[in-house]
Design a protein around this motif. Structure first.
Motif, PDB file in Angstrom:
ATOM      1  N   VAL A   1      78.492  49.326  78.513  1.00  6.23           N
ATOM      2  CA  VAL A   1      78.250  48.598  77.268  1.00  6.23           C
ATOM      3  C   VAL A   1      79.558  48.090  76.682  1.00  6.23           C
ATOM      4  O   VAL A   1      79.662  46.932  76.250  1.00  6.23           O
ATOM      5  CB  VAL A   1      77.491  49.488  76.263  1.00  6.23           C
ATOM      6  N   TYR A   2      80.581  48.926  76.665  1.00  5.89           N
ATOM      7  CA  TYR A   2      81.868  48.489  76.126  1.00  5.89           C
ATOM      8  C   TYR A   2      82.453  47.340  76.953  1.00  5.89           C
ATOM      9  O   TYR A   2      83.065  46.411  76.408  1.00  5.89           O
ATOM     10  CB  TYR A   2      82.845  49.661  76.075  1.00  5.89           C
ATOM     11  N   GLU A   3      82.266  47.394  78.269  1.00  3.60           N
ATOM     12  CA  GLU A   3      82.771  46.306  79.100  1.00  3.60           C
ATOM     13  C   GLU A   3      82.015  45.013  78.827  1.00  3.60           C
ATOM     14  O   GLU A   3      82.614  43.934  78.747  1.00  3.60           O
ATOM     15  CB  GLU A   3      82.654  46.669  80.584  1.00  3.60           C
TER      16      GLU A   3
ATOM     17  N   ALA B   1      80.359  46.522  88.180  1.00  5.80           N
ATOM     18  CA  ALA B   1      80.871  47.719  87.509  1.00  5.80           C
ATOM     19  C   ALA B   1      80.214  48.978  88.057  1.00  5.80           C
ATOM     20  O   ALA B   1      80.875  49.997  88.270  1.00  5.80           O
ATOM     21  CB  ALA B   1      80.636  47.607  86.002  1.00  5.80           C
ATOM     22  N   ILE B   2      78.907  48.907  88.314  1.00  8.12           N
ATOM     23  CA  ILE B   2      78.199  50.072  88.850  1.00  8.12           C
ATOM     24  C   ILE B   2      78.655  50.354  90.275  1.00  8.12           C
ATOM     25  O   ILE B   2      78.869  51.510  90.661  1.00  8.12           O
ATOM     26  CB  ILE B   2      76.678  49.840  88.811  1.00  8.12           C
ATOM     27  N   THR B   3      78.812  49.289  91.069  1.00  5.08           N
ATOM     28  CA  THR B   3      79.244  49.478  92.449  1.00  5.08           C
ATOM     29  C   THR B   3      80.601  50.171  92.513  1.00  5.08           C
ATOM     30  O   THR B   3      80.835  51.029  93.362  1.00  5.08           O
ATOM     31  CB  THR B   3      79.321  48.117  93.166  1.00  5.08           C
TER      32      THR B   3
ATOM     33  N   THR C   1      71.058  52.754  75.270  1.00  5.94           N
ATOM     34  CA  THR C   1      69.695  53.092  75.693  1.00  5.94           C
ATOM     35  C   THR C   1      69.052  51.932  76.456  1.00  5.94           C
ATOM     36  O   THR C   1      68.433  52.117  77.501  1.00  5.94           O
ATOM     37  CB  THR C   1      68.833  53.446  74.477  1.00  5.94           C
ATOM     38  N   LYS C   2      69.245  50.731  75.940  1.00  7.30           N
ATOM     39  CA  LYS C   2      68.578  49.573  76.544  1.00  7.30           C
ATOM     40  C   LYS C   2      69.171  49.180  77.889  1.00  7.30           C
ATOM     41  O   LYS C   2      68.465  48.643  78.741  1.00  7.30           O
ATOM     42  CB  LYS C   2      68.622  48.387  75.574  1.00  7.30           C
TER      43      LYS C   2
ATOM     44  N   PRO D   1      68.501  55.743  86.963  1.00  6.60           N
ATOM     45  CA  PRO D   1      69.198  56.036  85.705  1.00  6.60           C
ATOM     46  C   PRO D   1      70.649  56.445  85.934  1.00  6.60           C
ATOM     47  O   PRO D   1      70.979  57.150  86.889  1.00  6.60           O
ATOM     48  CB  PRO D   1      68.370  57.186  85.124  1.00  6.60           C
ATOM     49  N   LEU D   2      71.503  55.977  85.026  1.00  4.60           N
ATOM     50  CA  LEU D   2      72.937  56.239  85.136  1.00  4.60           C
ATOM     51  C   LEU D   2      73.353  57.352  84.188  1.00  4.60           C
ATOM     52  O   LEU D   2      72.744  57.541  83.135  1.00  4.60           O
ATOM     53  CB  LEU D   2      73.723  54.972  84.781  1.00  4.60           C
ATOM     54  N   PRO D   3      74.416  58.074  84.512  1.00  2.44           N
ATOM     55  CA  PRO D   3      74.949  59.076  83.584  1.00  2.44           C
ATOM     56  C   PRO D   3      75.375  58.406  82.276  1.00  2.44           C
ATOM     57  O   PRO D   3      75.824  57.254  82.266  1.00  2.44           O
ATOM     58  CB  PRO D   3      76.158  59.651  84.338  1.00  2.44           C
ATOM     59  N   LEU D   4      75.256  59.156  81.171  1.00  2.00           N
ATOM     60  CA  LEU D   4      75.569  58.618  79.852  1.00  2.00           C
ATOM     61  C   LEU D   4      76.989  58.048  79.771  1.00  2.00           C
ATOM     62  O   LEU D   4      77.178  56.934  79.248  1.00  2.00           O
ATOM     63  CB  LEU D   4      75.364  59.696  78.787  1.00  2.00           C
ATOM     64  N   PRO D   5      78.032  58.733  80.261  1.00  2.00           N
ATOM     65  CA  PRO D   5      79.380  58.147  80.166  1.00  2.00           C
ATOM     66  C   PRO D   5      79.498  56.794  80.856  1.00  2.00           C
ATOM     67  O   PRO D   5      80.215  55.913  80.383  1.00  2.00           O
ATOM     68  CB  PRO D   5      80.264  59.205  80.847  1.00  2.00           C
TER      69      PRO D   5
END
Length: 360
Positions: free
Chosen positions: A149-151, A178-180, A126-127, A139-143
């Protein structure tokens, strides 16, 4: 403490560090998990923009934590003399007197965290969205949030094994890279929202070939980049239309702002328009000369008198589509046509001030 409890305790410690990292309001510059020191009392070491430091110790237990233990831990942490301020972070059930009587030995004891690692992961998921929203990333998709977060947890664990200091820039870089790689649309949206094109005046001039009769247009443009990445402006496009006509204008030259000079001289000394970069937290000003696009379906002759709609678009290198900058209405009066023979220019405001005044 058994191996399973030790692993769980370290996982809780790492997730707590991650949650604190995602507080956008906290101006931290570096963090170290398991820093090298002469004692093992400091689990997380924070450095801030104002030069201050905070040492944290994390204690977790599935059994109730008594006040006696908390006081002893606080004393040991304070005696480490490792930082300017100290915090004892607790995870699990605690005695009521701990919250009632804290702080101890000038060591802050915040509200306890959960020992449930899945619950801590959910908080981080969430954060991370709030953290990115504060940086103008949509906002990013939940997956994708889950994988981010895991990364981050994996990278923090790797840094902790080596006692490596993690800089804030490095932390943000992990997120953006990671987002890119997996969701570039979010970053291009961020670029768009961090860049603004300021435009308030339209300067009209007569064409080089007088028989063509369509105005040439000079737009003094300022592109402001409030983001953390360099933006590249590739193209502008101007749409002009009225009831019975549609026109397109493209940029051809960058000319001087000296409107008192003869227009033909400004045009002759201009340089070809091309891509230009706007570095982070800066702006670029250019007076861009626009000429009509000669294409079937679009007018390229004398403008009519009366109201004309104008809309400016910009194309950034990191963005697939044009982005609208401003749309407004201008009035073309008979006086404007004097530029066709005078070799001088005239100014028309493209401010929307009148529209705002009408709302008062």
């Amino acid at each position: 403490m058994g191996g399973r409890e030790a692993i769980r305790g370290f996982a809780v410690q790492t997730l707590i560090c991650l949650l604190d990292s995602l507080w956008e309001s906290r101006q931290w510059t570096a963090v170290t998990l398991e820093p090298d020191s002469d004692n093992d009392k400091v689990d997380i070491y924070w450095e801030y923009a104002d030069g201050s430091t905070v040492a944290q110790q994390v204690k977790s237990s599935k059994n109730q934590i008594s006040k006696g233990y908390v006081v002893a831990w606080c004393r040991e942490l304070k005696d480490s003399r490792a930082a300017d301020k100290y915090q004892l972070i607790l995870a699990g059930p605690i005695a009521a007197s701990v919250l009632d009587d804290a702080p101890f030995e000038d060591v802050d004891v915040p509200t306890p965290m959960s020992m449930d690692t899945l619950a801590l992961l959910d908080q981080a998921i969430t954060k991370v969205d709030r953290y990115l929203t504060a940086k103008s990333i949509e906002p990013l998709p939940l997956p994708l949030r889950e994988s981010l977060v895991y990364e981050l947890v994996a990278r923090m664990l790797q840094a902790a094994i080596r006692g490596k200091c993690m800089l804030r820039e490095e932390f943000d870089g992990w997120l953006l890279s990671a987002i890119t790689a997996s969701y570039p649309h979010a970053v291009s949206q961020r670029l768009t929202s961090n860049c603004a094109v300021l435009w308030s005046v339209l300067e009209i001039a007569g064409p080089v070939v007088a028989s063509e009769r369509a105005f040439e247009l000079i737009l003094p443009l300022t592109v402001v980049n409030g983001g953390a990445s360099t933006a590249v402006a590739e193209m502008f496009l101007l749409r002009v239309w009225s009831t019975n006509r549609e026109m397109r204008y493209r940029p051809e030259l960058v000319v001087s702002e000296k409107s008192e000079e003869e227009y033909s001289m400004r045009r002759r000394l201009g340089r070809p328009f091309g891509d230009f970069a706007i570095t982070p937290q800066s702006s670029v000003q250019q007076s861009v000369l626009f000429v009509p696009v000669q294409r079937p379906g679009y007018e390229a002759n004398e403008w009519p008198e009366g109201d004309c709609q104008v809309e400016l678009f910009v194309k950034y290198a990191a963005q697939a589509a044009l982005c609208s900058v401003k749309r407004t209405t201008i009035m073309i009066r008979r006086d404007e046509f004097s530029v066709l023979t005078s070799h001088r220019t005239r100014f028309i405001s493209v401010s929307n001030l009148d529209n705002h005044l009408s709302l008062l």
